[in-house]
Design a protein around this motif. Structure first.
Motif, PDB file in Angstrom:
ATOM      1  N   ARG A 193       0.790   4.215  -3.038  1.00 53.82           N
ATOM      2  CA  ARG A 193       0.683   5.429  -3.177  1.00 53.82           C
ATOM      3  C   ARG A 193       1.813   6.371  -3.245  1.00 53.82           C
ATOM      4  NH1 ARG A 193      -4.059   6.058  -0.619  1.00 53.82           N
ATOM      5  NH2 ARG A 193      -5.430   4.822   0.855  1.00 53.82           N
ATOM      6  N   GLU A 198       1.009  -1.707   0.100  1.00 55.60           N
ATOM      7  CA  GLU A 198      -0.068   0.213  -0.009  1.00 55.60           C
ATOM      8  C   GLU A 198       1.207   1.323  -0.194  1.00 55.60           C
ATOM      9  OE1 GLU A 198      -2.965   2.497   2.680  1.00 55.60           O
ATOM     10  OE2 GLU A 198      -2.332   0.514   3.377  1.00 55.60           O
ATOM     11  N   VAL A 234       2.651  11.517   2.378  1.00 56.70           N
ATOM     12  CA  VAL A 234       1.782  10.315   1.882  1.00 56.70           C
ATOM     13  C   VAL A 234       2.307   9.609   3.495  1.00 56.70           C
ATOM     14  CG1 VAL A 234       2.420   8.207   0.541  1.00 56.70           C
ATOM     15  CG2 VAL A 234       1.964  10.178  -0.684  1.00 56.70           C
ATOM     16  N   TRP A 260      -0.008   7.457   5.613  1.00 54.12           N
ATOM     17  CA  TRP A 260       0.681   6.224   6.078  1.00 54.12           C
ATOM     18  C   TRP A 260       0.849   5.260   7.476  1.00 54.12           C
ATOM     19  CZ3 TRP A 260       4.856   2.422   7.354  1.00 54.12           C
ATOM     20  CH2 TRP A 260       4.723   1.542   7.377  1.00 54.12           C
TER      21      TRP A 260
END
Length: 244
Positions: free
Chosen positions: A141, A137, A234, A238
């Motif tokens: 991203r 993930e 980002v 996360w």
């Protein structure tokens, strides 16, 4: 959220910190020197504290520098993710000069043995591993935010300088986007501390015959800075969802 960004040389670290600076209200500290002579610079952004480390060239130096920084992190404020960042060679045509590659696999491409039947990776020999997988993930991203190619990044101890070597690597790793010299070392140190790892490379040259006149180091460093203008949020987002 606290992240360690590992670069090989000062120019890469400067590009990373330049990219982070435009965020609102950054708090700057450093650089300071860790034991072993490693330089580390702090950036505090909304929801994210980052240390940018200059660890040295090659997988061994990268592993040693990363491990030193991780071991010295305060128990009350540990790192949650490690990022290997810098410039590297791109596999044409997928990764042209000035583009970005975000690793979906970090591969030790020349750690193993030559045999009459070809190269055997170290894991095929029964010794350790040759691949680290970043969190899918996070890598996706990061690639989406930066416009980078999501692909394996090869770690080599000797930079490719011939067409034959480039062809051999491409045959063994047909999906590879880039090669560099530090990612696997950073990943090994991160794994030893139980931490996820990400790798991002800005392409300064094509993987193949060594042609210094064709290199675009300045463009790659500028692309690296631009990448970190968007990677801060980002990483912070996360981290919020994966806080240990």
């Amino acid at each position: 959220m606290r992240a360690l960004i590992v670069t090989a040389v000062a120019a890469e670290a400067e590009s990373v910190t330049t990219g982070l600076t435009p965020h609102p209200d950054p708090v700057e500290a450093g650089p300071r020197t860790l034991p072993g002579g490693y330089l580390i610079t702090r950036r505090d952004l909304p929801g994210l504290a980052l240390d940018v480390l200059v660890a040295g060239v090659g997988p061994a130096a990268a592993a040693a520098g990363t491990a030193t920084a991780l071991a010295l992190a305060p128990a009350a404020s540990p790192y949650q993710v490690v990022v290997s960042a810098g410039i590297g060679g791109g596999f044409a045509p997928a990764a042209p000069l000035g583009s970005l590659v975000v690793a979906d696999a970090i591969v030790a491409a020349d750690l193993g043995a030559e045999t009459p039947d070809g190269f055997l990776a170290v894991d095929a020999l029964g010794f350790g591993r040759s691949v680290h997988l970043p969190p899918a993930e996070l890598a996706a991203r990061a690639a989406e935010a930066t416009g980078g190619l999501l692909a394996p990044v090869l770690t080599v101890s000797t930079v490719t300088g011939t067409a034959a070597r480039a062809a051999e690597l491409a045959a063994r790793h047909p999906l590879a986007g880039a090669e560099a010299m530090e990612g696997f070392g950073v990943a090994e140190a991160a794994a030893a501390h139980g931490l996820p790892v990400l790798e991002i490379r800005a392409v300064s040259n094509a993987v193949g015959p060594r042609d210094r006149d064709a290199w675009r180091i300045g463009d790659a460093l500028a692309a690296l800075a631009q990448a970190f203008r968007v990677l801060g949020p980002v990483l912070a987002n996360w981290g919020e969802r994966h806080d240990r």
